[in-house]
Design a protein around this motif. Structure first.
Motif, PDB file in Angstrom:
ATOM      1  N   SER A   1       0.824  -1.199   0.000  1.00 20.42           N
ATOM      2  CA  SER A   1       0.000   0.000   0.000  1.00 20.42           C
ATOM      3  C   SER A   1       0.859   1.249   0.000  1.00 20.42           C
ATOM      4  O   SER A   1       1.910   1.289   0.610  1.00 20.42           O
ATOM      5  N   SER A   2       0.403   2.265  -0.697  1.00 15.25           N
ATOM      6  CA  SER A   2       1.085   3.552  -0.652  1.00 15.25           C
ATOM      7  C   SER A   2       0.789   4.214   0.667  1.00 15.25           C
ATOM      8  O   SER A   2      -0.148   3.874   1.377  1.00 15.25           O
ATOM      9  N   LEU A   3       1.622   5.216   1.021  1.00 14.78           N
ATOM     10  CA  LEU A   3       1.469   5.882   2.301  1.00 14.78           C
ATOM     11  C   LEU A   3       0.102   6.524   2.450  1.00 14.78           C
ATOM     12  O   LEU A   3      -0.467   6.579   3.518  1.00 14.78           O
ATOM     13  N   ALA A   4      -0.445   6.991   1.310  1.00 15.48           N
ATOM     14  CA  ALA A   4      -1.724   7.690   1.367  1.00 15.48           C
ATOM     15  C   ALA A   4      -2.841   6.790   1.866  1.00 15.48           C
ATOM     16  O   ALA A   4      -3.802   7.254   2.464  1.00 15.48           O
ATOM     17  N   SER A   5      -2.754   5.486   1.603  1.00  9.70           N
ATOM     18  CA  SER A   5      -3.823   4.578   1.997  1.00  9.70           C
ATOM     19  C   SER A   5      -3.511   3.870   3.308  1.00  9.70           C
ATOM     20  O   SER A   5      -4.285   3.057   3.760  1.00  9.70           O
ATOM     21  N   ASP A   6      -2.349   4.184   3.910  1.00  9.62           N
ATOM     22  CA  ASP A   6      -1.978   3.543   5.161  1.00  9.62           C
ATOM     23  C   ASP A   6      -2.666   4.227   6.343  1.00  9.62           C
ATOM     24  O   ASP A   6      -3.225   5.311   6.230  1.00  9.62           O
ATOM     25  N   ARG A   7      -2.570   3.570   7.480  1.00  8.11           N
ATOM     26  CA  ARG A   7      -3.169   4.107   8.696  1.00  8.11           C
ATOM     27  C   ARG A   7      -2.128   4.088   9.806  1.00  8.11           C
ATOM     28  O   ARG A   7      -1.253   3.223   9.845  1.00  8.11           O
ATOM     29  N   MET A   8      -2.219   5.073  10.690  1.00  9.13           N
ATOM     30  CA  MET A   8      -1.307   5.143  11.824  1.00  9.13           C
ATOM     31  C   MET A   8      -2.058   4.798  13.102  1.00  9.13           C
ATOM     32  O   MET A   8      -3.108   5.393  13.403  1.00  9.13           O
ATOM     33  N   ILE A   9      -1.530   3.825  13.831  1.00  5.34           N
ATOM     34  CA  ILE A   9      -2.071   3.494  15.157  1.00  5.34           C
ATOM     35  C   ILE A   9      -1.067   3.995  16.182  1.00  5.34           C
ATOM     36  O   ILE A   9       0.083   3.530  16.239  1.00  5.34           O
ATOM     37  N   ILE A  10      -1.484   4.964  16.983  1.00  6.94           N
ATOM     38  CA  ILE A  10      -0.612   5.561  18.006  1.00  6.94           C
ATOM     39  C   ILE A  10      -0.956   4.928  19.344  1.00  6.94           C
ATOM     40  O   ILE A  10      -2.114   4.960  19.778  1.00  6.94           O
ATOM     41  N   VAL A  11       0.058   4.339  19.976  1.00  5.68           N
ATOM     42  CA  VAL A  11      -0.153   3.622  21.229  1.00  5.68           C
ATOM     43  C   VAL A  11       0.626   4.319  22.341  1.00  5.68           C
ATOM     44  O   VAL A  11       1.835   4.545  22.212  1.00  5.68           O
ATOM     45  N   ALA A  12      -0.059   4.679  23.397  1.00  7.10           N
ATOM     46  CA  ALA A  12       0.584   5.340  24.533  1.00  7.10           C
ATOM     47  C   ALA A  12      -0.130   4.926  25.807  1.00  7.10           C
ATOM     48  O   ALA A  12      -1.243   4.368  25.765  1.00  7.10           O
ATOM     49  N   ASN A  13       0.485   5.227  26.930  1.00 13.17           N
ATOM     50  CA  ASN A  13      -0.115   4.836  28.197  1.00 13.17           C
ATOM     51  C   ASN A  13      -1.477   5.492  28.381  1.00 13.17           C
ATOM     52  O   ASN A  13      -2.411   4.867  28.877  1.00 13.17           O
ATOM     53  N   GLN A  14      -1.602   6.774  27.975  1.00 12.62           N
ATOM     54  CA  GLN A  14      -2.859   7.486  28.159  1.00 12.62           C
ATOM     55  C   GLN A  14      -3.357   8.051  26.838  1.00 12.62           C
ATOM     56  O   GLN A  14      -2.579   8.552  26.021  1.00 12.62           O
ATOM     57  N   LEU A  15      -4.664   7.996  26.632  1.00 13.05           N
ATOM     58  CA  LEU A  15      -5.285   8.550  25.440  1.00 13.05           C
ATOM     59  C   LEU A  15      -5.299  10.082  25.518  1.00 13.05           C
ATOM     60  O   LEU A  15      -5.340  10.649  26.617  1.00 13.05           O
ATOM     61  N   PRO A  16      -5.300  10.765  24.380  1.00  9.96           N
ATOM     62  CA  PRO A  16      -5.331  12.235  24.387  1.00  9.96           C
ATOM     63  C   PRO A  16      -6.747  12.770  24.600  1.00  9.96           C
ATOM     64  O   PRO A  16      -7.265  13.554  23.797  1.00  9.96           O
ATOM     65  N   LEU A  17      -7.373  12.300  25.674  1.00  4.74           N
ATOM     66  CA  LEU A  17      -8.766  12.641  25.945  1.00  4.74           C
ATOM     67  C   LEU A  17      -8.931  13.162  27.367  1.00  4.74           C
ATOM     68  O   LEU A  17      -8.172  12.783  28.269  1.00  4.74           O
ATOM     69  N   LYS A  18      -9.935  13.996  27.538  1.00  8.01           N
ATOM     70  CA  LYS A  18     -10.382  14.396  28.866  1.00  8.01           C
ATOM     71  C   LYS A  18     -11.714  13.701  29.135  1.00  8.01           C
ATOM     72  O   LYS A  18     -12.562  13.608  28.244  1.00  8.01           O
TER      73      LYS A  18
END
Length: 857
Positions: free
Chosen positions: A56-73
């Motif tokens: 797949s080209s980069l345009a059709s790829d997806r990024m999964i970001i994994v961290a201890n805490q989600l960027p949510l309140k």
């Protein structure tokens, strides 16, 4: 066979975890995994489906970001029925999206900052996935406490900040139950990633020290998955890190990533030193990129400090202006020179050192008494760290003492704000402060100076009361032990432990000429505005894509148990030598050349007694007994040892010292295969080697008839490597006009005559056979180390140079699954001997003898 169920945490922490079985697919989760979950189940067809010719080209790829805490309140509703969720605009994980392609889908995996009742967890998970593309990990309370407050905050975090967490003064021995909880928590994260993972298209970007063993769980299941890891804390020196009882498990797991990122070169250098000292790995730098060769894979090492989000700073400045906070503070501190400190409350931020430096400055430079003010914002602690209560009490005590000492009506030199401060209020303080002071004794990055510089520039061309009037200026007094320090060349760097020097730096900062202040600010602002968070994430993404470019081209195997698991990446044509195939070609051949290395090939490398066994002698004699065969032992050992060991094999050819000496079959005379037989250079090289031997404990010199070898296998790895590089340059300079080659190898530096190599031996043997009318139509060449690679290379060239026929059956074989120029491998010396025995049996068989009579009639 290991069970797929996992109930014993002790086994888990020992690293003996099985391949994770496929989790029950959640009915409403999209894009579930599309390949089998077990590496053992990935046969060749499945591997090809993953590594398609058109990735797949980069345009059709997806990024999964994994961290201890989600960027949510998260906030509980007033009626206590459910939750309200919103993005945390200050979160780096949210801001880094600006550097990714606009059409790239981004999904987050991590924990919430609040406790969610188990009954609500499924509904909350679905809401977060649908509305925010977030997958929450709900850790059991007993694991969460030992994982985060235990292993992360009481062991890893202090250790990575250069504090031994299990010293006599600071606690306990290593608590293995905390390590078990850490592994268990990482396994939960891995399961959540797996639920939504499409391994053909997705990138996985893991953040920080909480998830350092997650790469092993993911790589074990998806060997071609593109994995990046970024450490946001310091990486300690090898002397500190080596005290960690699970040091190798963590290192090996990180090396299952494709790209590992650090803020500074110091952090990366310490990591590379740990890999060298504990795993024996050496890094290489090519065209500006640093890479570690690890079982055929190149693990990239990225050095890039994170930046700030300029748009977020601008929006908060607008809010501060709207709330008129800047104007209020200007009126409050009118006539004062304001120093500002913004730090989390923990033992490494050096708040007390800053207070003492302020006190020292007021004592040494009395003109600032009644004028200079230090506003210290002490953010609440992020977790249950070590010594928090003591630190807080000491801060309060110092503030009270200094204010009583220098304060007067309407003036307090120290203003401590130890409550949560809003972003707009913090920005307002940045806008009115003359100098920011950071005295952390160790900090991974610290973006406070960057935020301060951006605020002092103003609101990016928007005129208002919060803009700094007149020329822009910002002064920085920063600790040399924080990650942003190398990037701020105009800052006044200090050793925070030296209170007097810090006090002088603070005085220098506010006393400096105005024009100099402006120049320093301009330099810093140019850097901060161009190296923002989008620049950082874009750069990491580009390097990650470059590092993973050959994932779908190379052939990969997953080997090893527990945290010893790793992926071996090899050329697609590299495969195990089939005994049936080689025996079939052997029987058909009329003229055969068999070239065998000795140590590590027919003799185990770790064997103390190097004398060949009776079995090996018998096999060699049977092979040599066939007139169709030319059999050679090609070794780096001296001719005396080889002659003694193989004296029962009269028809065996021997090449000693990598081919300098050559003895043909049925010939007792040794031939010298070098154009030069002068060894005067040894008198020049040996004193140089002795000089380095005396200075390098654990090193030694091996003197051969034709070569000198300096070995440092038993020396300190870092020092030995450094000395070897220095010696290489020294010898090349001293021997520049001599007919010798100076080579470095694995823990050795060798000086030998030019034109001597195992490859030259192979070429000489093939040429001799061709000249005698018996050009080889079967070639078997086996070796296990770097010197044998030259033989494998020559064999390939021999066909193009017509020394070997294009129809020659060639079997270039290395011992062990590792990157090699050979096309075949056997696992160990036992398999080598077994294969040779099969050839010997074919030699002894009646069919072979009958064919021989026909061929030579």
């Amino acid at each position: 066979m290991m069970s797929r169920s996992y109930t014993n945490l002790l086994d888990l922490a020992a690293g003996n975890f099985p391949v994770m079985g496929r989790e029950r697919e959640r009915r409403r989760l999209p894009r579930v995994m599309t390949v089998p979950g077990s590496i053992a189940e990935l046969d060749d067809d499945q591997a090809i489906s993953v590594s398609s010719d058109n990735p797949s080209s980069l345009a059709s790829d997806r990024m999964i970001i994994v961290a201890n805490q989600l960027p949510l309140k998260a906030k509980r509703r007033q009626d206590n029925k459910g939750w309200n969720f919103s993005w945390d605009e200050d979160s780096l994980l949210l801001q880094l999206k600006d550097g990714l392609p606009e059409d790239m889908d981004v999904l987050y995996v991590g924990s919430l900052r609040v406790d969610v009742d188990p009954i609500e967890q499924d509904d909350v998970a679905q809401i977060l996935l649908d509305r925010f593309k977030c997958v929450p990990t709900f850790l059991p309370p007993n694991i969460l406490a030992r994982f985060y407050d235990g292993f992360c905050k009481k062991l890893l975090w202090p250790l990575f900040h250069y504090m031994l967490p299990y010293s006599a003064d600071n606690g306990r021995r290593f608590d293995r139950s905390m390590w078990e909880a850490y592994v268990s928590a990482n396994k939960v994260f891995a399961q959540k990633v797996t639920e939504v993972l499409n391994p053909e298209d997705d990138f996985v970007w893991i953040h920080d020290y909480h998830l350092m063993v997650l790469p092993s769980f993911l790589r074990r299941r998806f060997i071609r998955l593109r994995i990046g890891f970024f450490l946001h804390s310091p990486w300690p020196s090898s002397e500190m890190y080596r005290t960690l009882p699970v040091r190798e498990e963590i290192l090996k797991s990180l090396l299952n990533s494709d790209l590992i990122g650090f803020h500074t070169f110091d952090y990366a250098r310490h990591f590379l030193s740990c890999c060298s000292r504990m795993l024996g790995l050496e890094y290489q730098s090519k065209r500006g990129y640093i890479g570690l060769e690890y079982y055929g894979r190149t693990v990239g090492v990225k050095i890039m400090p994170v930046g700030i989000h300029m748009g977020q700073i601008e929006s908060v400045m607008k809010l501060a202006d709207k709330e008129r906070k800047v104007e209020e503070l200007r009126q409050k501190f009118e006539g004062r020179t304001v120093f500002l400190g913004v730090d989390d409350t923990d033992i490494f931020k050096g708040i007390n050192l800053k207070l003492l430096a302020m006190e020292q400055m007021l004592m040494q430079h009395q003109k600032w008494q009644g004028k200079a003010v230090l506003v210290q914002i002490a953010n609440p602690a992020r977790g249950k760290g070590i010594g928090l209560e003591e630190i807080q009490a000491e801060i309060q005590e110092n503030c009270k003492r200094i204010n009583e000492k220098f304060g007067k009506l309407g003036y307090e030199p120290i203003i401590l704000i130890d409550r949560p401060v809003s972003a707009s209020e913090k920005i307002a303080y940045y806008s009115i402060a003359e100098c920011i002071v950071v005295t952390a004794v160790r900090d991974g990055m610290n973006l406070t100076p960057y935020e301060y510089i951006a605020c002092r520039e103003g609101k990016f061309g928007i005129e208002s009361s919060s803009d700094v009037s007149g020329p822009k200026k910002s002064m920085l007094v920063v600790s040399e032990f924080i990650g942003c320090s190398p990037s701020l060349s105009g800052a006044i760097r200090v050793n925070p432990w030296n209170v007097e020097a810090t006090a002088e730096a603070m005085n220098e900062a506010i006393s400096m000429d105005e024009a100099e202040k402006q120049l320093r600010h301009e330099k810093h602002y140019r850097y901060v505005s161009t190296h923002d968070v989008a620049y950082w994430s874009r750069s990491f993404m580009q390097d990650m894509e470059r590092t993973c470019a050959d994932h779908f081209r190379r052939k990969c195997w997953g080997i090893g148990l527990g945290f010893g698991f790793r992926v071996v990446a090899l050329d697609p044509n590299f495969r195990k030598l089939s005994i049936d195939v080689i025996v079939s070609d052997y029987i058909k051949a009329k003229s055969r050349a068999i070239l065998l290395d000795y140590d590590g090939t027919v003799m185990p490398q770790n064997s103390i007694n190097k004398t060949p066994s009776a079995e090996v002698i018998s096999i060699l004699n049977r092979l040599c007994g066939d007139p169709r065969n030319i059999v050679f032992i090609v070794s780096g050992r001296g001719r005396e040892s080889l002659n003694k060991w193989f004296s029962p094999c009269g028809k065996l050819g021997i090449a000693a010292e990598h081919g300098y000496f050559l003895r043909w079959p049925q010939n007792k005379e040794w031939e010298i295969c070098s154009p030069s037989s002068e060894f005067g250079w040894m008198q020049m090289a040996e004193p140089v080697m002795k000089l380095y031997t005396e200075a390098t404990d654990g090193s030694s010199i091996e003197r051969k008839e034709s070569a000198l070898v300096w070995q440092y296998r038993d020396a300190d790895p870092g020092f030995g490597y450094s000395q070897a590089k220095e010696m290489l340059d020294h010898l090349e300079s001293v021997l520049a006009n001599e007919p010798v080659a100076v080579k470095s190898g694995q823990f050795i530096v060798e000086v030998k005559p030019q034109g001597v190599s195992k490859g030259q031996v192979a070429e000489k043997i093939f040429s001799s056979m061709a000249e005698n009318g018996k050009r080889a139509d079967f070639v078997l060449c086996i070796g296990d180390d770097r010197s044998d690679e030259n033989m494998f290379e020559i064999i390939g060239n021999a066909v193009s140079s017509n020394i070997l026929s294009a129809y020659t059956s060639i079997f270039a074989c290395t011992v062990g699954q590792k990157p090699s120029k050979a096309k075949y491998y056997l696992d160990d010396t036992t398999e080598v001997i077994s294969m040779l025995d099969s050839l010997a049996e074919a030699t002894d068989s009646p069919v072979s003898s009958e064919d021989e009579t026909d061929d030579f009639a």
